[in-house]
Write an enzyme that holds these catalytic residues in place. Structure first.
Site, PDB file in Angstrom:
ATOM      1  N   TRP A  24       0.839  -1.220   0.000  1.00  0.00           N
ATOM      2  CA  TRP A  24       0.000   0.000   0.000  1.00  0.00           C
ATOM      3  C   TRP A  24       0.867   1.260   0.000  1.00  0.00           C
ATOM      4  CZ3 TRP A  24      -1.703   3.261   4.517  1.00  0.00           C
ATOM      5  CH2 TRP A  24      -2.627   4.235   4.116  1.00  0.00           C
ATOM      6  N   GLN A  30       5.985   5.066  -4.995  1.00  0.00           N
ATOM      7  CA  GLN A  30       7.356   5.223  -4.496  1.00  0.00           C
ATOM      8  C   GLN A  30       8.291   4.121  -4.993  1.00  0.00           C
ATOM      9  OE1 GLN A  30       5.913   5.151  -0.343  1.00  0.00           O
ATOM     10  NE2 GLN A  30       7.106   6.995   0.020  1.00  0.00           N
ATOM     11  N   ASP A  52       1.155  -9.043   0.612  1.00  0.00           N
ATOM     12  CA  ASP A  52      -0.207  -8.506   0.592  1.00  0.00           C
ATOM     13  C   ASP A  52      -0.367  -7.419  -0.473  1.00  0.00           C
ATOM     14  OD1 ASP A  52      -2.876  -8.296   1.928  1.00  0.00           O
ATOM     15  OD2 ASP A  52      -2.207  -6.241   2.277  1.00  0.00           O
ATOM     16  N   TYR A  57      -4.894  -0.548  -4.818  1.00  0.00           N
ATOM     17  CA  TYR A  57      -3.612   0.114  -4.574  1.00  0.00           C
ATOM     18  C   TYR A  57      -3.054   0.660  -5.892  1.00  0.00           C
ATOM     19  CZ  TYR A  57      -3.594  -2.097   0.088  1.00  0.00           C
ATOM     20  OH  TYR A  57      -3.909  -2.504   1.369  1.00  0.00           O
ATOM     21  N   SER A 158     -11.816  -7.346   5.653  1.00  0.00           N
ATOM     22  CA  SER A 158     -10.918  -6.322   6.184  1.00  0.00           C
ATOM     23  C   SER A 158     -11.740  -5.174   6.747  1.00  0.00           C
ATOM     24  CB  SER A 158      -9.973  -5.804   5.089  1.00  0.00           C
ATOM     25  OG  SER A 158      -9.144  -4.790   5.620  1.00  0.00           O
ATOM     26  N   TRP A 213      -2.555  -4.665   9.776  1.00  0.00           N
ATOM     27  CA  TRP A 213      -1.923  -3.631   8.931  1.00  0.00           C
ATOM     28  C   TRP A 213      -1.442  -2.404   9.711  1.00  0.00           C
ATOM     29  CZ3 TRP A 213      -4.555   1.117   8.187  1.00  0.00           C
ATOM     30  CH2 TRP A 213      -5.945   1.134   8.316  1.00  0.00           C
ATOM     31  N   LYS A 224      10.167   8.990  12.966  1.00  0.00           N
ATOM     32  CA  LYS A 224      10.652   9.909  11.927  1.00  0.00           C
ATOM     33  C   LYS A 224       9.902  11.233  11.870  1.00  0.00           C
ATOM     34  CE  LYS A 224      10.016   8.460   7.631  1.00  0.00           C
ATOM     35  NZ  LYS A 224      10.046   7.384   6.629  1.00  0.00           N
ATOM     36  N   ARG A 234       5.837   9.356   3.615  1.00  0.00           N
ATOM     37  CA  ARG A 234       4.422   9.182   3.243  1.00  0.00           C
ATOM     38  C   ARG A 234       3.621  10.466   3.453  1.00  0.00           C
ATOM     39  NH1 ARG A 234       1.262   3.811   5.147  1.00  0.00           N
ATOM     40  NH2 ARG A 234       2.899   2.951   3.806  1.00  0.00           N
ATOM     41  N   GLU A 299      15.474  -3.337   8.265  1.00  0.00           N
ATOM     42  CA  GLU A 299      15.267  -2.891   9.654  1.00  0.00           C
ATOM     43  C   GLU A 299      13.986  -3.519  10.233  1.00  0.00           C
ATOM     44  OE1 GLU A 299      15.295   1.372  10.306  1.00  0.00           O
ATOM     45  OE2 GLU A 299      14.358   1.139  12.275  1.00  0.00           O
TER      46      GLU A 299
HETATM   47  P1  NDP Z   1       3.410   0.841   8.338  1.00  0.00           P
HETATM   48  O1  NDP Z   1       2.505   1.440   9.341  1.00  0.00           O
HETATM   49  O2  NDP Z   1       4.510  -0.004   8.851  1.00  0.00           O
HETATM   50  O3  NDP Z   1       3.991   2.035   7.444  1.00  0.00           O
HETATM   51  C1  NDP Z   1       4.924   1.756   6.432  1.00  0.00           C
HETATM   52  C2  NDP Z   1       5.591   3.049   5.990  1.00  0.00           C
HETATM   53  O4  NDP Z   1       6.312   3.615   7.083  1.00  0.00           O
HETATM   54  C3  NDP Z   1       6.595   2.792   4.897  1.00  0.00           C
HETATM   55  O5  NDP Z   1       6.012   2.791   3.626  1.00  0.00           O
HETATM   56  C4  NDP Z   1       7.565   3.941   5.121  1.00  0.00           C
HETATM   57  O6  NDP Z   1       7.009   5.124   4.548  1.00  0.00           O
HETATM   58  C5  NDP Z   1       7.589   4.063   6.628  1.00  0.00           C
HETATM   59  N1  NDP Z   1       8.589   3.151   7.225  1.00  0.00           N
HETATM   60  C6  NDP Z   1       8.578   1.808   7.210  1.00  0.00           C
HETATM   61  N2  NDP Z   1       9.614   1.312   7.878  1.00  0.00           N
HETATM   62  C7  NDP Z   1      10.312   2.358   8.333  1.00  0.00           C
HETATM   63  C8  NDP Z   1      11.494   2.453   9.098  1.00  0.00           C
HETATM   64  N3  NDP Z   1      12.122   1.350   9.532  1.00  0.00           N
HETATM   65  N4  NDP Z   1      11.940   3.688   9.404  1.00  0.00           N
HETATM   66  C9  NDP Z   1      11.288   4.793   8.979  1.00  0.00           C
HETATM   67  N5  NDP Z   1      10.173   4.763   8.245  1.00  0.00           N
HETATM   68  C10 NDP Z   1       9.665   3.541   7.917  1.00  0.00           C
HETATM   69  O7  NDP Z   1       2.606  -0.091   7.332  1.00  0.00           O
HETATM   70  P2  NDP Z   1       1.588   0.285   6.137  1.00  0.00           P
HETATM   71  O8  NDP Z   1       0.686   1.381   6.533  1.00  0.00           O
HETATM   72  O9  NDP Z   1       2.380   0.433   4.897  1.00  0.00           O
HETATM   73  O10 NDP Z   1       0.748  -1.053   6.099  1.00  0.00           O
HETATM   74  C11 NDP Z   1       1.411  -2.291   5.819  1.00  0.00           C
HETATM   75  C12 NDP Z   1       0.596  -3.083   4.842  1.00  0.00           C
HETATM   76  O11 NDP Z   1      -0.689  -3.360   5.387  1.00  0.00           O
HETATM   77  C13 NDP Z   1       0.273  -2.355   3.516  1.00  0.00           C
HETATM   78  O12 NDP Z   1       1.330  -2.418   2.599  1.00  0.00           O
HETATM   79  C14 NDP Z   1      -0.926  -3.150   3.040  1.00  0.00           C
HETATM   80  O13 NDP Z   1      -0.510  -4.367   2.470  1.00  0.00           O
HETATM   81  C15 NDP Z   1      -1.663  -3.424   4.354  1.00  0.00           C
HETATM   82  N6  NDP Z   1      -2.722  -2.406   4.583  1.00  0.00           N
HETATM   83  C16 NDP Z   1      -4.023  -2.831   4.569  1.00  0.00           C
HETATM   84  C17 NDP Z   1      -5.061  -1.957   4.759  1.00  0.00           C
HETATM   85  C18 NDP Z   1      -6.455  -2.459   4.732  1.00  0.00           C
HETATM   86  O14 NDP Z   1      -7.400  -1.657   4.690  1.00  0.00           O
HETATM   87  N7  NDP Z   1      -6.670  -3.756   4.727  1.00  0.00           N
HETATM   88  C19 NDP Z   1      -4.825  -0.515   4.984  1.00  0.00           C
HETATM   89  C20 NDP Z   1      -3.416  -0.170   5.039  1.00  0.00           C
HETATM   90  C21 NDP Z   1      -2.426  -1.091   4.865  1.00  0.00           C
HETATM   91  P3  NDP Z   1       7.922   6.357   4.048  1.00  0.00           P
HETATM   92  O15 NDP Z   1       9.303   5.857   3.807  1.00  0.00           O
HETATM   93  O16 NDP Z   1       7.237   6.854   2.846  1.00  0.00           O
HETATM   94  O17 NDP Z   1       7.866   7.346   5.178  1.00  0.00           O
END
Ligand code: NDP
Length: 328
Positions: A24, A30, A52, A57, A158, A213, A224, A234, A299
């Protein structure tokens, strides 16, 4: 790196890695196919077996990129578990094809997803939200028929309510249809209600599994956002302005800084502590992590090393940071 544990997806026999990887925001906006290959490879090398995705998306581009990347990487189909989710639709202007779980949409959208992914079937298929306009019975029959047709192996929901999930389960049981197996709710240190309270009875009653999620609350729990919005993050992306208030919330960022001190003492990063905290809940089958680059994948999957350190004392300390009134 610590060995990856695998957990059963609820009462099903399918095992998923306790940390998984989703696309997502990232895939499409990106992450292109080349970077996707690197991220997927890093995840798989750390033991991730579940990936996933969702139809909506990046308007279908995320499925296309993941499908292309996996094909170019030459992964055998039996070696991984992949999901998609349907509800929002990508033909937004066509009646019956958006924000719905009607039979026509479900039957056609799964075909579109499989085409973009380049697959004959997905392992997990989720109803991405509930649809109050379509009878749950219609949705359950259609999801069960999709499984009988071999286009998905397991189905789930979901962000449905506990009542909606139980209703779907009971309809499936009554008609000897394929039952919903898993739910995909948000779960992180700031968002616990569904997983810890609302669904509490469903785990034993119907054997519900969870693929959770946003373990980092979109990046907030990495620390951050403590000094504002970093470039390229993001919160800086066009279209995600709605996340900014949450990500720059002063109180939450202060709590994240306090969590950072606990993490430092344990020798892990704040993100690793937050992800391990999600995985510490045995009701969670898999924590879906997200990343916009390979360093984040490394990480985040390194969070496993924090799991053993989450003793009852540390868990209590974390709880008192989020809920200061627990200090007593
Ligand atoms: P997170 O809450 O873990 O956020 C991930 C984002 O945080 C990354 O894209 C990045 O964004 C930042 N990030 C990740 N790791 C680090 C780090 N180590 N240090 C600093 N910044 C970091 O998870 P998501 O919100 O992406 O959700 C995970 C998955 O869950 C999604 O990919 C999707 O598959 C699922 N999902 C499902 C939903 C649903 O309705 N069912 C809704 C949302 C997600 P950046 O670098 O841009 O700052």
């Amino acid at each position: 790196m610590t060995d990856m544990p695998y957990r059963r997806l609820g009462r099903s026999g399918l095992k998923v890695s306790v940390l998984s990887f989703g696309s997502w925001v990232t895939f499409g906006d990106q992450v292109d196919t080349n970077l996707a290959k690197d991220c997927l490879t890093a995840a798989r090398e750390a033991g991730v077996n579940f990936f996933d995705n969702a139809e909506a998306y990046a308007g279908g581009q995320s499925e296309q990129i993941m499908g292309d990347a996996i094909r170019e990487l030459g992964w055998e189909r039996w070696s991984y578990v992949i999901s998609t989710k349907i509800f929002w639709g990508i033909h937004k202007d066509t009646v019956n094809m958006a924000n719905t779980l009607n039979r026509k949409y479900l039957m056609q959208s799964i075909d579109g997803s499989l085409e973009r992914l380049g697959l004959d079937f997905v392992d997990l298929l989720f109803c991405h939200r509930a649809d109050p306009e379509t009878p749950i019975e219609e949705t359950v029959w259609a999801m069960s028929d999709i499984i009988s047709a071999g286009k998905a192996l397991y189905w789930g929901t979901s962000e449905w309510t506990a009542d909606e999930i139980r209703a779907a389960y009971e309809i499936a049981e009554r008609h000897h249809l394929h039952k919903p197996v898993m739910e995909q709710p948000q779960y992180n240190l700031f968002e616990t209600k569904k997983v810890e309270r609302e669904f509490a009875r469903l785990y034993d009653d119907i054997g519900l599994g969870l693929t959770t999620w946003s373990p980092l609350a979109s990046g907030l729990l990495s620390g951050k956002y403590a000094d504002g919005i970093p470039e390229g993050s993001r919160a800086s992306l066009p279209g995600y302005e709605w996340l900014r208030d949450m990500l720059t919330d002063e109180k939450k960022n202060k709590q994240v800084t306090e969590l950072g001190a606990v993490a430092e003492r344990l020798g892990v990063s704040t993100a690793q502590l937050a992800i391990a905290w999600c995985a510490a809940n045995p009701r969670v089958s898999t924590v879906i992590t997200g990343a916009s680059n390979v360093a984040q994948v490394h990480e985040n999957l390194g969070a496993l090393k924090a799991l053993d350190q989450l003793t009852p004392d540390v868990m209590h300390e974390i709880a008192t940071i989020i809920h200061p009134w627990l200090k007593g």
